[in-house]
Design a protein around this motif. Structure first.
Motif, PDB file in Angstrom:
ATOM      1  N   THR A   8      -4.394  40.510 -35.781  1.00 28.06           N
ATOM      2  CA  THR A   8      -4.535  40.228 -33.893  1.00 28.06           C
ATOM      3  C   THR A   8      -5.238  39.577 -33.194  1.00 28.06           C
ATOM      4  O   THR A   8      -6.006  39.543 -33.248  1.00 28.06           O
ATOM      5  N   LYS A   9      -4.276  38.398 -32.134  1.00 22.95           N
ATOM      6  CA  LYS A   9      -5.093  37.556 -31.354  1.00 22.95           C
ATOM      7  C   LYS A   9      -5.519  38.561 -30.571  1.00 22.95           C
ATOM      8  O   LYS A   9      -4.495  39.190 -29.394  1.00 22.95           O
ATOM      9  N   VAL A  10      -6.803  38.308 -29.304  1.00 25.06           N
ATOM     10  CA  VAL A  10      -6.986  39.307 -28.868  1.00 25.06           C
ATOM     11  C   VAL A  10      -7.881  38.504 -28.017  1.00 25.06           C
ATOM     12  O   VAL A  10      -8.902  37.896 -28.304  1.00 25.06           O
ATOM     13  N   ARG A  11      -8.391  38.320 -26.622  1.00 26.53           N
ATOM     14  CA  ARG A  11      -8.638  37.705 -25.668  1.00 26.53           C
ATOM     15  C   ARG A  11     -10.383  37.768 -26.016  1.00 26.53           C
ATOM     16  O   ARG A  11      -9.621  39.300 -25.582  1.00 26.53           O
ATOM     17  N   ILE A  12     -11.035  37.435 -25.755  1.00 25.81           N
ATOM     18  CA  ILE A  12     -12.450  37.364 -25.188  1.00 25.81           C
ATOM     19  C   ILE A  12     -12.503  37.922 -24.827  1.00 25.81           C
ATOM     20  O   ILE A  12     -12.804  36.391 -23.823  1.00 25.81           O
ATOM     21  N   GLU A  13     -12.933  38.512 -23.429  1.00 24.87           N
ATOM     22  CA  GLU A  13     -13.381  39.333 -22.238  1.00 24.87           C
ATOM     23  C   GLU A  13     -14.962  39.153 -21.986  1.00 24.87           C
ATOM     24  O   GLU A  13     -15.081  40.573 -22.812  1.00 24.87           O
ATOM     25  N   LEU A  14     -15.854  39.081 -21.455  1.00 27.57           N
ATOM     26  CA  LEU A  14     -17.255  39.783 -21.262  1.00 27.57           C
ATOM     27  C   LEU A  14     -17.002  40.800 -20.174  1.00 27.57           C
ATOM     28  O   LEU A  14     -17.716  40.930 -19.701  1.00 27.57           O
ATOM     29  N   PHE A  15     -16.562  40.159 -18.818  1.00 27.65           N
ATOM     30  CA  PHE A  15     -16.104  41.026 -18.530  1.00 27.65           C
ATOM     31  C   PHE A  15     -14.277  41.127 -17.853  1.00 27.65           C
ATOM     32  O   PHE A  15     -13.787  40.700 -18.255  1.00 27.65           O
ATOM     33  N   LYS A  16     -13.729  42.460 -17.158  1.00 30.44           N
ATOM     34  CA  LYS A  16     -12.356  42.149 -16.814  1.00 30.44           C
ATOM     35  C   LYS A  16     -11.947  41.253 -15.553  1.00 30.44           C
ATOM     36  O   LYS A  16     -12.270  40.569 -14.982  1.00 30.44           O
ATOM     37  N   GLY A  17     -11.451  40.272 -16.512  1.00 28.57           N
ATOM     38  CA  GLY A  17     -10.220  39.537 -16.152  1.00 28.57           C
ATOM     39  C   GLY A  17     -11.835  38.179 -15.837  1.00 28.57           C
ATOM     40  O   GLY A  17     -11.029  36.991 -15.897  1.00 28.57           O
ATOM     41  N   VAL A  18     -12.507  37.709 -16.988  1.00 27.10           N
ATOM     42  CA  VAL A  18     -13.325  36.374 -16.538  1.00 27.10           C
ATOM     43  C   VAL A  18     -13.696  37.001 -18.263  1.00 27.10           C
ATOM     44  O   VAL A  18     -14.412  37.441 -19.037  1.00 27.10           O
ATOM     45  N   SER A  19     -13.120  35.106 -19.093  1.00 28.63           N
ATOM     46  CA  SER A  19     -13.464  35.439 -20.328  1.00 28.63           C
ATOM     47  C   SER A  19     -14.188  33.779 -20.695  1.00 28.63           C
ATOM     48  O   SER A  19     -14.674  33.536 -19.478  1.00 28.63           O
ATOM     49  N   ILE A  20     -14.776  33.900 -21.973  1.00 27.01           N
ATOM     50  CA  ILE A  20     -15.210  33.306 -22.661  1.00 27.01           C
ATOM     51  C   ILE A  20     -14.993  31.163 -21.396  1.00 27.01           C
ATOM     52  O   ILE A  20     -15.672  30.867 -21.346  1.00 27.01           O
ATOM     53  N   GLY A  21     -13.771  31.376 -21.864  1.00 27.47           N
ATOM     54  CA  GLY A  21     -13.480  29.681 -21.125  1.00 27.47           C
ATOM     55  C   GLY A  21     -13.520  29.904 -19.497  1.00 27.47           C
ATOM     56  O   GLY A  21     -14.386  28.407 -18.950  1.00 27.47           O
ATOM     57  N   ASP A  22     -13.797  30.526 -18.987  1.00 29.52           N
ATOM     58  CA  ASP A  22     -13.690  30.047 -18.318  1.00 29.52           C
ATOM     59  C   ASP A  22     -15.337  30.302 -17.090  1.00 29.52           C
ATOM     60  O   ASP A  22     -15.629  29.421 -16.340  1.00 29.52           O
ATOM     61  N   ILE A  23     -16.557  31.091 -17.942  1.00 34.09           N
ATOM     62  CA  ILE A  23     -17.075  30.629 -17.910  1.00 34.09           C
ATOM     63  C   ILE A  23     -18.376  29.191 -18.259  1.00 34.09           C
ATOM     64  O   ILE A  23     -18.875  28.397 -17.463  1.00 34.09           O
ATOM     65  N   ILE A  24     -17.517  28.592 -19.569  1.00 39.62           N
ATOM     66  CA  ILE A  24     -17.613  27.092 -19.703  1.00 39.62           C
ATOM     67  C   ILE A  24     -17.249  26.771 -18.928  1.00 39.62           C
ATOM     68  O   ILE A  24     -18.199  25.674 -18.686  1.00 39.62           O
ATOM     69  N   VAL A  25     -16.354  26.278 -18.225  1.00 35.18           N
ATOM     70  CA  VAL A  25     -15.371  25.375 -17.281  1.00 35.18           C
ATOM     71  C   VAL A  25     -16.041  26.012 -16.044  1.00 35.18           C
ATOM     72  O   VAL A  25     -16.660  24.483 -14.900  1.00 35.18           O
ATOM     73  N   ALA A  26     -17.273  26.860 -15.835  1.00 31.65           N
ATOM     74  CA  ALA A  26     -17.149  27.137 -13.944  1.00 31.65           C
ATOM     75  C   ALA A  26     -18.351  26.376 -14.521  1.00 31.65           C
ATOM     76  O   ALA A  26     -18.952  26.289 -13.850  1.00 31.65           O
ATOM     77  N   ALA A  27     -18.919  26.541 -15.555  1.00 31.74           N
ATOM     78  CA  ALA A  27     -21.025  25.718 -15.967  1.00 31.74           C
ATOM     79  C   ALA A  27     -20.314  24.361 -16.455  1.00 31.74           C
ATOM     80  O   ALA A  27     -21.355  24.042 -15.124  1.00 31.74           O
ATOM     81  N   LEU A  28     -19.311  23.608 -16.568  1.00 32.99           N
ATOM     82  CA  LEU A  28     -19.671  22.261 -16.476  1.00 32.99           C
ATOM     83  C   LEU A  28     -19.155  21.772 -15.076  1.00 32.99           C
ATOM     84  O   LEU A  28     -20.036  21.051 -15.189  1.00 32.99           O
ATOM     85  N   GLY A  29     -18.237  22.826 -14.558  1.00 34.64           N
ATOM     86  CA  GLY A  29     -18.507  22.271 -12.800  1.00 34.64           C
ATOM     87  C   GLY A  29     -19.393  22.115 -12.204  1.00 34.64           C
ATOM     88  O   GLY A  29     -19.940  21.315 -11.009  1.00 34.64           O
ATOM     89  N   ALA A  30     -21.022  23.164 -12.426  1.00 32.67           N
ATOM     90  CA  ALA A  30     -21.985  24.304 -12.204  1.00 32.67           C
ATOM     91  C   ALA A  30     -23.033  22.262 -12.213  1.00 32.67           C
ATOM     92  O   ALA A  30     -23.592  21.925 -11.278  1.00 32.67           O
ATOM     93  N   ALA A  31     -22.591  22.137 -13.435  1.00 33.53           N
ATOM     94  CA  ALA A  31     -23.519  21.248 -14.167  1.00 33.53           C
ATOM     95  C   ALA A  31     -22.533  19.803 -13.318  1.00 33.53           C
ATOM     96  O   ALA A  31     -23.987  18.796 -12.671  1.00 33.53           O
TER      97      ALA A  31
END
Length: 86
Positions: A8-31
């Motif tokens: 089963t393909k399950v999207r991994i979420e750290l918080f409700k509506g926030v996935s690992i990809g969101d964190i990576i994109v935000a970290a790259l933008g902040a950097a």
């Protein structure tokens, strides 16, 4: 604890509506904002604001998926060769 079948393909979420990809994109933008903020380029404030603005709208969700996935699909369509046949 829930048991999820292995295929089963399950999207991994750290918080409700926030996935690992969101964190990576935000970290790259902040950097990028940090690198431009400490640089000696002219107009660095405007560049930092523009990068922060673009990063915010990439992470923003309009439907169920974030905009960076939509942009990646558009770029994939533009870059891949098209084969037209009869």
């Amino acid at each position: 604890m829930r048991l999820i079948p292995g295929k089963t393909k399950v999207r991994i979420e750290l918080f409700k509506g926030v996935s690992i990809g969101d964190i990576i994109v935000a970290a790259l933008g902040a950097a990028l904002v940090l690198l431009f903020a400490i640089s000696s380029l002219p107009w660095k404030l405007g560049i930092c604001i523009a990068i922060a603005f673009v990063t915010f709208f990439l992470v923003l969700r309009l439907d169920d998926e974030p905009n960076y996935q939509f942009v990646l699909r558009i770029l994939k369509y533009v870059v891949l060769p098209k084969r037209f046949s009869r």
